[in-house]
Write a protein that holds these residues in place. Structure first.
Motif, short mmCIF file in Angstrom:
data_model
loop_
_atom_site.label_atom_id
_atom_site.label_comp_id
_atom_site.label_asym_id
_atom_site.label_seq_id
_atom_site.Cartn_x
_atom_site.Cartn_y
_atom_site.Cartn_z
N LYS A 1 69.17 -1.24 94.96
CA LYS A 1 67.80 -0.91 95.37
C LYS A 1 67.05 -2.15 95.86
O LYS A 1 66.29 -2.08 96.81
CB LYS A 1 67.03 -0.28 94.22
N SER A 2 67.28 -3.28 95.19
CA SER A 2 66.58 -4.50 95.57
C SER A 2 67.30 -5.23 96.71
O SER A 2 66.89 -6.31 97.11
CB SER A 2 66.43 -5.43 94.37
N GLN A 3 68.35 -4.64 97.22
CA GLN A 3 69.14 -5.14 98.34
C GLN A 3 69.85 -6.46 98.04
O GLN A 3 70.18 -7.21 98.94
CB GLN A 3 68.29 -5.22 99.61
N GLU A 4 70.12 -6.72 96.75
CA GLU A 4 70.94 -7.87 96.37
C GLU A 4 72.40 -7.61 96.71
O GLU A 4 73.12 -8.55 97.03
CB GLU A 4 70.86 -8.12 94.86
N ILE A 5 72.79 -6.36 96.56
CA ILE A 5 74.17 -5.95 96.86
C ILE A 5 74.12 -4.66 97.66
O ILE A 5 73.07 -4.00 97.73
CB ILE A 5 75.03 -5.74 95.58
N TRP A 6 75.23 -4.32 98.25
CA TRP A 6 75.33 -3.06 98.98
C TRP A 6 76.68 -2.44 98.65
O TRP A 6 77.68 -3.14 98.46
CB TRP A 6 75.24 -3.28 100.49
N GLN B 1 80.77 4.90 96.56
CA GLN B 1 80.64 4.05 95.38
C GLN B 1 79.30 4.32 94.68
O GLN B 1 79.24 4.30 93.44
CB GLN B 1 80.75 2.57 95.78
N PHE B 2 78.25 4.59 95.44
CA PHE B 2 76.97 4.98 94.85
C PHE B 2 77.15 6.25 94.02
O PHE B 2 76.68 6.36 92.88
CB PHE B 2 75.92 5.18 95.95
N ILE C 1 71.31 10.27 102.93
CA ILE C 1 71.22 8.89 103.39
C ILE C 1 70.04 8.77 104.34
O ILE C 1 70.09 9.25 105.47
CB ILE C 1 72.52 8.48 104.12
N LYS C 2 68.96 8.16 103.85
CA LYS C 2 67.78 7.93 104.71
C LYS C 2 67.98 6.66 105.53
O LYS C 2 67.59 6.59 106.68
CB LYS C 2 66.51 7.80 103.87
N ASN C 3 68.54 5.63 104.89
CA ASN C 3 68.93 4.41 105.59
C ASN C 3 69.98 3.71 104.73
O ASN C 3 70.33 4.21 103.67
CB ASN C 3 67.73 3.50 105.92
N ILE C 4 70.43 2.56 105.16
CA ILE C 4 71.55 1.89 104.50
C ILE C 4 71.30 1.58 103.02
O ILE C 4 72.24 1.51 102.24
CB ILE C 4 71.95 0.63 105.30
N ASN C 5 70.05 1.42 102.62
CA ASN C 5 69.72 1.13 101.22
C ASN C 5 68.92 2.23 100.55
O ASN C 5 68.31 2.00 99.51
CB ASN C 5 68.97 -0.19 101.10
N ASN C 6 68.90 3.40 101.12
CA ASN C 6 68.16 4.51 100.54
C ASN C 6 69.07 5.73 100.47
O ASN C 6 69.21 6.48 101.43
CB ASN C 6 66.91 4.81 101.38
N LEU C 7 69.72 5.88 99.33
CA LEU C 7 70.65 6.98 99.09
C LEU C 7 70.15 7.82 97.93
O LEU C 7 69.48 7.32 97.03
CB LEU C 7 72.04 6.44 98.73
#
Length: 146
Positions: free
Chosen positions: A14-19, A24-25, A111-117
């Protein structure tokens, strides 16, 4: 390399430290069901002989995002394209929110965007498996001690 519990990994995502990719999510959301490693180990041991199934996510493109449909979802195709040979493209002009409001049987990753699942599941898991907790990467409403 850093050890993270499933909730910690989701927080770092969520904090975009990792993807990590949607599958996997999904699995991290599944792991959030267990309060300890021994509980996960017991579950795994108990259901080991029950069987498993092969899944093929099917991408539905909406006007403002994507939905990965999984088996059991009401929008999942009868005959999914397992090989990619059919070149089936599922798309709609509807918004993700509208598709969610219209639906009632869910097994999907929004999936709204790459970091919003977000994971939405309200079907019965097969083979005595565990459904993932329905987690949206925008909020923290889960609990695990793994």
């Amino acid at each position: 390399l850093q050890w993270s519990s499933p909730p910690e990994a989701i927080e770092r995502f969520k904090s975009q430290e990792i993807w990590f990719a949607p599958p996997q999510f999904y699995e991290l959301c599944r792991l959030c069901n267990f309060s300890s490693f021994s509980e996960l180990q017991k579950f795994s041991s108990d259901r080991a002989l029950e069987g498993c199934e092969r899944w093929m996510p099917v991408m539905l493109t909406a006007s403002d995002g994507y939905i990965q449909l999984l088996p059991g979802d009401e929008l999942y195709p009868e005959d999914p394209d397992y090989t990619g040979e059919k070149k089936i493209i599922m798309s709609t002009d509807k918004k993700v929110e509208d598709l969610m409001k219209e639906g009632s049987v869910f097994h999907r990753i929004v999936i709204k965007n790459i970091n919003n699942l977000a994971v939405y599941v309200n079907i019965q898991a097969k083979y005595k498996h565990m459904n993932p907790l329905m987690i949206n990467s925008e909020c923290s409403d889960y609990n695990s001690r793994l």
